[in-house]
Design an enzyme around this catalytic site. Sequence first.
Site, PDB file in Angstrom:
ATOM      1  N   GLU D  70      64.174  14.926 -11.991  1.00 13.64           N
ATOM      2  CA  GLU D  70      64.864  16.210 -11.922  1.00 13.64           C
ATOM      3  C   GLU D  70      66.359  16.100 -12.172  1.00 13.64           C
ATOM      4  O   GLU D  70      66.951  16.980 -12.794  1.00 13.64           O
ATOM      5  CB  GLU D  70      64.606  16.889 -10.578  1.00 13.64           C
ATOM      6  CG  GLU D  70      63.218  17.516 -10.441  1.00 13.64           C
ATOM      7  CD  GLU D  70      62.131  16.542 -10.054  1.00 13.64           C
ATOM      8  OE1 GLU D  70      62.434  15.341  -9.889  1.00 13.64           O
ATOM      9  OE2 GLU D  70      60.968  16.953  -9.920  1.00 13.64           O
ATOM     10  N   HIS D 139      57.331  22.350   0.652  1.00 20.45           N
ATOM     11  CA  HIS D 139      57.000  23.182  -0.508  1.00 20.45           C
ATOM     12  C   HIS D 139      57.038  24.668  -0.159  1.00 20.45           C
ATOM     13  O   HIS D 139      56.354  25.467  -0.807  1.00 20.45           O
ATOM     14  CB  HIS D 139      55.602  22.854  -1.049  1.00 20.45           C
ATOM     15  CG  HIS D 139      55.483  21.559  -1.770  1.00 20.45           C
ATOM     16  ND1 HIS D 139      55.524  20.346  -1.132  1.00 20.45           N
ATOM     17  CD2 HIS D 139      55.324  21.265  -3.094  1.00 20.45           C
ATOM     18  CE1 HIS D 139      55.374  19.368  -2.026  1.00 20.45           C
ATOM     19  NE2 HIS D 139      55.259  19.905  -3.215  1.00 20.45           N
TER      20      HIS D 139
HETATM   21  C1  LIG Z   1      60.614  15.580  -6.630  1.00 26.53           C
HETATM   22  C2  LIG Z   1      59.312  16.169  -6.988  1.00 26.53           C
HETATM   23  N1  LIG Z   1      59.116  16.618  -8.229  1.00 26.53           N
HETATM   24  C3  LIG Z   1      57.955  17.165  -8.589  1.00 26.53           C
HETATM   25  C4  LIG Z   1      56.922  17.270  -7.702  1.00 26.53           C
HETATM   26  C5  LIG Z   1      55.603  17.918  -8.081  1.00 26.53           C
HETATM   27  N2  LIG Z   1      54.577  16.897  -8.239  1.00 26.53           N
HETATM   28  C6  LIG Z   1      53.762  16.569  -7.237  1.00 26.53           C
HETATM   29  S1  LIG Z   1      52.756  15.300  -7.634  1.00 26.53           S
HETATM   30  C7  LIG Z   1      53.408  15.202  -9.182  1.00 26.53           C
HETATM   31  C8  LIG Z   1      52.920  14.166 -10.131  1.00 26.53           C
HETATM   32  C9  LIG Z   1      53.042  12.796  -9.570  1.00 26.53           C
HETATM   33  O1  LIG Z   1      52.598  11.869 -10.485  1.00 26.53           O
HETATM   34  P1  LIG Z   1      52.399  10.376 -10.066  1.00 26.53           P
HETATM   35  O2  LIG Z   1      53.638   9.858  -9.427  1.00 26.53           O
HETATM   36  O3  LIG Z   1      51.920   9.629 -11.249  1.00 26.53           O
HETATM   37  O4  LIG Z   1      51.301  10.393  -8.914  1.00 26.53           O
HETATM   38  P2  LIG Z   1      49.772  10.853  -9.061  1.00 26.53           P
HETATM   39  O5  LIG Z   1      49.725  12.309  -8.794  1.00 26.53           O
HETATM   40  O6  LIG Z   1      49.311  10.506 -10.416  1.00 26.53           O
HETATM   41  O7  LIG Z   1      49.059  10.098  -8.007  1.00 26.53           O
HETATM   42  C10 LIG Z   1      54.387  16.144  -9.373  1.00 26.53           C
HETATM   43  C11 LIG Z   1      55.151  16.321 -10.606  1.00 26.53           C
HETATM   44  C12 LIG Z   1      57.169  16.814  -6.393  1.00 26.53           C
HETATM   45  N3  LIG Z   1      56.256  16.937  -5.448  1.00 26.53           N
HETATM   46  N4  LIG Z   1      58.357  16.252  -6.074  1.00 26.53           N
END
Ligand SMILES: Cc1ncc(C[n+]2csc(CCOP(=O)(O)OP(=O)(O)O)c2C)c(N)n1
Lengths: 321, 321, 341, 341
Positions: D70, D139
């Site tokens: 971000e 959230h």
């Molecule tokens: C700082 C932040 N940005 C965006 C999100 C929204 N978000 C939640 S899970 C996710 C994807 C995470 O991907 P990854 O780290 O690969 O974990 P996975 O879900 O694949 O286990 C996003 C973008 C968040 N929770 N926190």
Amino acid sequence: MQLSRENLLKAYRTMRTIRDFEERLHVEFATGEIPGFVHLYAGEEASAAGICMHLTERDKLASTHRGHGHCIAKGVDVRAMMSEIYGKKDGVCGGKGGSMHIAEIGKGMLGANGIVGGGPPLICGAALTAKTLKTGGVAIAFYGDGASNQGTTLESLNLAKIWSLPVIFVCEDNGYAEATAASYAVGGTQMKRAEGFGIPAVQVDGHDFFAVYEAAREAIERARNGGGPSMLHVMLDRFYGHFEGDATTYRGTGEVDRIRAGQDCLRRFRSKVTDAALLRHEDLDAIDRESAANIDAAVVHAKAAPLPSDADLLTDVYVSY
Amino acid sequence: MQLSRENLLKAYRTMRTIRDFEERLHVEFATGEIPGFVHLYAGEEASAAGICMHLTERDKLASTHRGHGHCIAKGVDVRAMMSEIYGKKDGVCGGKGGSMHIAEIGKGMLGANGIVGGGPPLICGAALTAKTLKTGGVAIAFYGDGASNQGTTLESLNLAKIWSLPVIFVCEDNGYAEATAASYAVGGTQMKRAEGFGIPAVQVDGHDFFAVYEAAREAIERARNGGGPSMLHVMLDRFYGHFEGDATTYRGTGEVDRIRAGQDCLRRFRSKVTDAALLRHEDLDAIDRESAANIDAAVVHAKAAPLPSDADLLTDVYVSY
Amino acid sequence: MSKKSYRQAINEAIASEMRRDPTVILMGEDVAGGAGAPGDQDAWGGVLGVTKGLVTEFGRGRVLDTPLSESAYIGAAAGAAATGLRPIAELMFIDFMGVCFDQIFNQAAKFRYMFGGHAVTPLVIRAMYGAGFRAASQHSQCLYPIFTHIPGLKVVIPSSAYEVKGLLIQAIRDNDPVIFLENKVMYDQVEEVPDETYTIPFGEANLTREGDDVTIVAFGRMVQIANEAADRLAKQGIHCNVLDPRTTSPLDADTILQCVEETGRLVIVDEASPRCNMATDVSALVAQEAFGALKAPIRMVCPPHTPVPFAPNLEDLFVPNADRVEQAVKSVMGYKIRENA
Amino acid sequence: MSKKSYRQAINEAIASEMRRDPTVILMGEDVAGGAGAPGDQDAWGGVLGVTKGLVTEFGRGRVLDTPLSESAYIGAAAGAAATGLRPIAELMFIDFMGVCFDQIFNQAAKFRYMFGGHAVTPLVIRAMYGAGFRAASQHSQCLYPIFTHIPGLKVVIPSSAYEVKGLLIQAIRDNDPVIFLENKVMYDQVEEVPDETYTIPFGEANLTREGDDVTIVAFGRMVQIANEAADRLAKQGIHCNVLDPRTTSPLDADTILQCVEETGRLVIVDEASPRCNMATDVSALVAQEAFGALKAPIRMVCPPHTPVPFAPNLEDLFVPNADRVEQAVKSVMGYKIRENA
Ligand SMILES: Cc1ncc(C[n+]2csc(CCOP(=O)(O)OP(=O)(O)O)c2C)c(N)n1
Ligand SMILES: Cc1ncc(C[n+]2csc(CCOP(=O)(O)OP(=O)(O)O)c2C)c(N)n1
Ligand SMILES: [Mg+2]
Ligand SMILES: [Mg+2]
């Protein structure tokens, strides 16, 4: 070394102007007349000059708290800068920014920055503009060894890579973040960090204008041709403290003297170009005199210039509100 | 493969419990009875199990939004977790946290996390405590491929390195951050990023419990012996959507079917241990039955459990205020 | 008891707590004087010298220089706090919170609630705040309204050297995350400060001037401004209560309301940006809870809704001063209640 | 004119501005449906599907999926805005501001002032806010008081599908950085929304109910709560003005003050955490500028000073509702002015 005589003179003029600007600020700051924090770039001139020689106004630059050199190299008027540092109305930011916030967007100088690591994300945006609007421009993020540990910087390396942005990340490594040594605070190396994000990188001697110039040429060419970001890891030294007022007792005995004696980019430039008979000492001396007079005039002007008016406090917050 | 029979059974029990927990949640979520966001760990069990087998309560773990598996592997009670996910008073967090905030500090489980990249800085602190108080503990940061691009994660790699903290960074790379592919969003590689910060790293097949277990053993041993941080880049797959409700149309045709057929860590474990005659199918079947009953009881319990009382709204904000 | 600067008082508070409790540790950029540098060790003590000497006494195991990675080390401080240490993390300028706010407001502040009361996070984040240092827009902000807004945080703004010592010791012993804000203009201010250890409880306002006419509530350095104005006004026959709430969270609502019940008039002096700040917070408290006592509008003395300007004349115009407080007090004194009200 | 959801109204606003102005671009996590994935392109449109279809129409050059970074991409949006583009950056949940706040409040918001008026930063940051979605502490926050506190930012909180379209088009055309907050509970709400392009100016409050007795000022989704309460109260003979300020910065102080001059009574409904929030901001404004008109205490209806709880029953208790607004209105109606006031 493919620089024209004109460009050699320009390079020297840039470095000399920066040096004089900074050394004079060092003196003037001690009188107590300059408000706020001032971080001097003296010693690091070859980096700003060697890189900015390749740029025009369509190219953008994001700087740091140690920004005077980048500003001068990018073409910001020295008098307007000096006035700004004194907090005067005719400063380049109307006296509202001061040393840490000098900017001239029209010249592609997107600002010094009081936040370490603040610039790299912004410069990704400038590069995105260049890419989207096909301006042909590139964007340069200067940042220090300290800033290389800031998440904003690290994220930007990745963003520039995956968006294939025309960014050159210039890590100006003077070995210190304030009083903390890079050898303590930087895990791994800058070169391997670049590799970690899939970005080509070179290490370059920042005391040597020509080395910087060459490395920058290649990186900038790559970016202009759609080859994406690069990193330059520029090794250099600052002559003064972190900011004016710093007693620098954390530095080694004689450290700065040795650097000044052996690693002064201006002296090295001078001997190189005179040894190779590209320029004569007189050519350079003339620039020295011209620069000294310029800076002198800028200081005289800045001291006499009027402060902002009271009404200025409330303007420029929004375009409309 | 130097695991005792007891440990093999434990490993399978952990993985099976996670799988059953998640598959049941998938079903229950569809009924609309479970509030909020639920991110399932099904498919990735070998990672949590293979790593946490080496840990005791003095060891700390920071998890992610996809945290159920880590919690179970770290010993959090399944019934208390299920109640929490249903928002019930006897949930492990009193119903105030829900799926994304399950924690049990006393067990060294420092929390799932709704903020991607939130965990790595925290785990550096847990490791600092271990180092300062000489507890002999290590600290594990689980994070995804998406989180590997977050500045907080990248800064933590460096901090752990220069403070030589007993941290193991476990990048669980399931190829996606929500709908965005790691192949798009991750510049460079995880292995080279680790190298960029001077941290040893290994890539490991996350569908293979034994591979994870071995790699983790080495990294954890290094950390316990004062050798500082390591990274494990664990390649694995999630069986379900990013969260429940995700139609996963961004995934390739048949992608999940192929993974389930060929890369299911539970099936691979089963065939490995039965082929090698370390365990019998009956041993594992017994665990399957036990786990199914357990989860069933947890759901029945959670559904019937009372909600928090109105007064609970205002408690637990401060220790004193 | 001896004369000490605000800077010394802070240093003493940290040192005494580190002596008392081995789980207290200190971390921040250059707080240990610049690790890895070839010259003097303990050369700095943070950017303004506040923690100088501590690494010499307590060693690099308990006084840790950090890389320029606020998210990582503020988060690490939170994680350490949740697992058994009592970290004091220096953020240098509170303006830098923007690179690490998540670890403060979504992590440390919420652990206890999200985890159903099972977390204890004894974390102190120290930072400089405030204008008047010619430090421009990114090094001069107050920002305490932002932290006050967040449930789970405590926020302390000491108004003198005596106050800063007692409040900091309290903060270090407190079991919740505390944002501890030091006014950078005040580091060289000197007053009598006891040598021994003492604490000042949170949520108990300090009445620094007494008077029947108007209540002035002021925060941090603004307490000094308010006292100056009150002293001037006293000579003109207008007598003010000056209240220093010391902590904005918890806020001593009882004392504020009680003072307003007595005086019926209220002026609030807040150096923070004027929207959603402490002046509005206190005003709204009173307009809801002590409306019946009010004899005049509640006046707020705040900076304008602009970033902090660099030029010294503009900055001086920006920061509330005693003149503006004096005028505000006189305006509420001169207010005539409408017939139909 | 046709029935549209809040979600569709947002999508339409973005699409129409992208058609009109080639410098408008969109970026965020999964806003383009998940770049690099092997399945359907344009599969998602942000996490709740709001931007679905835009990458198909405008291509990956103008609709950019970002990595989970971000700071980098919000900062890039600011840098792009300062150099000639008009980016709309989606932060998904406003709760994530903590990992990138510096780029918003120290960079984008301050460029213009620090640089002496020479910067123009037409940046829109869209994000979801608010509780009621069972999304728990990290959230569900509002956080608009924090952005409102920062000079240089504009802050928009649209209260309906009609409002969101006009305000978003205005935001995209605006030349200052705008924080644009969408209530996630409202995405599926449907109402009449014109097909054509229209704008709603910033800083002009909307009077959604008229009445002489009490003024209710409410923000975002709370406007709906306030209207519900007002409708109930009307049946009981108590008539309320309900004001939707639409933007908290700029705030339409004139209209608020005018309404209070008329009714003499004020209730403010704010879903944000209660300390230093918009309720305090509006209350303080009125207590300073329209004190003489007040016939009763100013009552604030806000959540308690706690993180947002997960358990549905606790969350329902947490969020202000029409009952609480109704009670507050009745309490100010029932207030008797003291003799001596
Ligand atoms: C700082 C932040 N940005 C965006 C999100 C929204 N978000 C939640 S899970 C996710 C994807 C995470 O991907 P990854 O780290 O690969 O974990 P996975 O879900 O694949 O286990 C996003 C973008 C968040 N929770 N926190
Ligand atoms: C986010 C942030 N943290 C800390 C600081 C305080 N600070 C200003 S300059 C500096 C050191 C920067 O070191 P480096 O990046 O190496 O640049 P140099 O000063 O050596 O040119 C620090 C810590 C800051 N301005 N911003
Ligand atoms: Mg440096
Ligand atoms: Mg992933």
